[in-house]
Write a protein that holds these residues in place. Structure first.
Motif, mmCIF file in Angstrom:
data_model
loop_
_atom_site.group_PDB
_atom_site.id
_atom_site.type_symbol
_atom_site.label_atom_id
_atom_site.label_comp_id
_atom_site.label_asym_id
_atom_site.label_seq_id
_atom_site.Cartn_x
_atom_site.Cartn_y
_atom_site.Cartn_z
ATOM 1 N N THR A 1 46.673 -52.962 -18.804
ATOM 2 C CA THR A 1 46.267 -52.635 -17.446
ATOM 3 C C THR A 1 44.991 -53.285 -16.946
ATOM 4 O O THR A 1 43.985 -53.451 -17.983
ATOM 5 C CB THR A 1 45.984 -50.875 -17.333
ATOM 6 O OG1 THR A 1 47.212 -50.503 -17.710
ATOM 7 C CG2 THR A 1 45.603 -50.661 -16.141
ATOM 8 N N LEU B 1 38.854 -48.481 -17.671
ATOM 9 C CA LEU B 1 39.254 -46.996 -17.349
ATOM 10 C C LEU B 1 37.870 -46.132 -17.259
ATOM 11 O O LEU B 1 37.959 -45.312 -16.541
ATOM 12 C CB LEU B 1 40.091 -46.414 -18.542
ATOM 13 C CG LEU B 1 40.559 -45.208 -18.489
ATOM 14 C CD1 LEU B 1 41.232 -44.774 -17.224
ATOM 15 C CD2 LEU B 1 41.373 -44.911 -19.664
ATOM 16 N N GLN C 1 44.601 -41.864 -22.074
ATOM 17 C CA GLN C 1 44.862 -43.037 -20.979
ATOM 18 C C GLN C 1 45.674 -42.632 -19.840
ATOM 19 O O GLN C 1 46.672 -43.167 -19.659
ATOM 20 C CB GLN C 1 45.532 -44.227 -21.642
ATOM 21 C CG GLN C 1 44.404 -44.636 -22.854
ATOM 22 C CD GLN C 1 44.984 -45.929 -23.709
ATOM 23 O OE1 GLN C 1 46.143 -46.084 -24.087
ATOM 24 N NE2 GLN C 1 44.082 -47.147 -23.184
ATOM 25 N N ALA D 1 51.942 -50.776 -9.526
ATOM 26 C CA ALA D 1 52.544 -50.877 -10.907
ATOM 27 C C ALA D 1 53.948 -51.522 -10.963
ATOM 28 O O ALA D 1 54.710 -51.386 -10.031
ATOM 29 C CB ALA D 1 52.676 -49.231 -11.434
ATOM 30 N N VAL E 1 47.046 -48.176 -6.567
ATOM 31 C CA VAL E 1 47.568 -48.344 -7.787
ATOM 32 C C VAL E 1 48.980 -49.212 -7.501
ATOM 33 O O VAL E 1 49.921 -48.923 -6.703
ATOM 34 C CB VAL E 1 48.005 -47.199 -8.411
ATOM 35 C CG1 VAL E 1 48.722 -47.442 -9.667
ATOM 36 C CG2 VAL E 1 46.760 -46.346 -8.668
ATOM 37 N N VAL F 1 47.761 -45.631 -18.325
ATOM 38 C CA VAL F 1 47.409 -46.880 -18.561
ATOM 39 C C VAL F 1 47.687 -47.416 -19.932
ATOM 40 O O VAL F 1 47.785 -46.512 -20.917
ATOM 41 C CB VAL F 1 46.272 -47.365 -17.974
ATOM 42 C CG1 VAL F 1 45.909 -46.876 -16.707
ATOM 43 C CG2 VAL F 1 44.888 -46.408 -18.796
#
Length: 72
Positions: free
Chosen positions: A45, A56, A25, A69, A67, A41
């Motif tokens: 996510t 994914l 991942q 986060a 991205v 992830v």
């Protein structure tokens, strides 16, 4: 390469995907300044393209990504 993040607020990265490792991942990307970065992830996510939900497995090398986060 590890991305350092300060806890408690959002962090953003932009770049182009260079590799996707679904078994662990993890996604690797190259930033506009030519550096390699990556992120992991988990089940929480969320992947989107516009308003369309992705997973994914939809990510491919060569795709440009943004991205966001948040660390806690």
């Amino acid at each position: 390469m590890t991305v350092a993040a300060h806890e408690g607020h959002a962090h953003s990265m932009i770049g182009t995907i260079t590799a996707v490792h679904p078994d662990i991942q993890h996604v690797e990307m190259k930033t506009p300044d030519g550096k390699t970065s990556g992120f992991y992830v988990d089940d929480a996510t969320k992947f989107t393209q516009g308003t369309k939900a992705l997973s994914l497995s939809d990510l491919k090398p060569g795709q440009r990504v943004v991205v966001s986060a948040r660390t806690e």
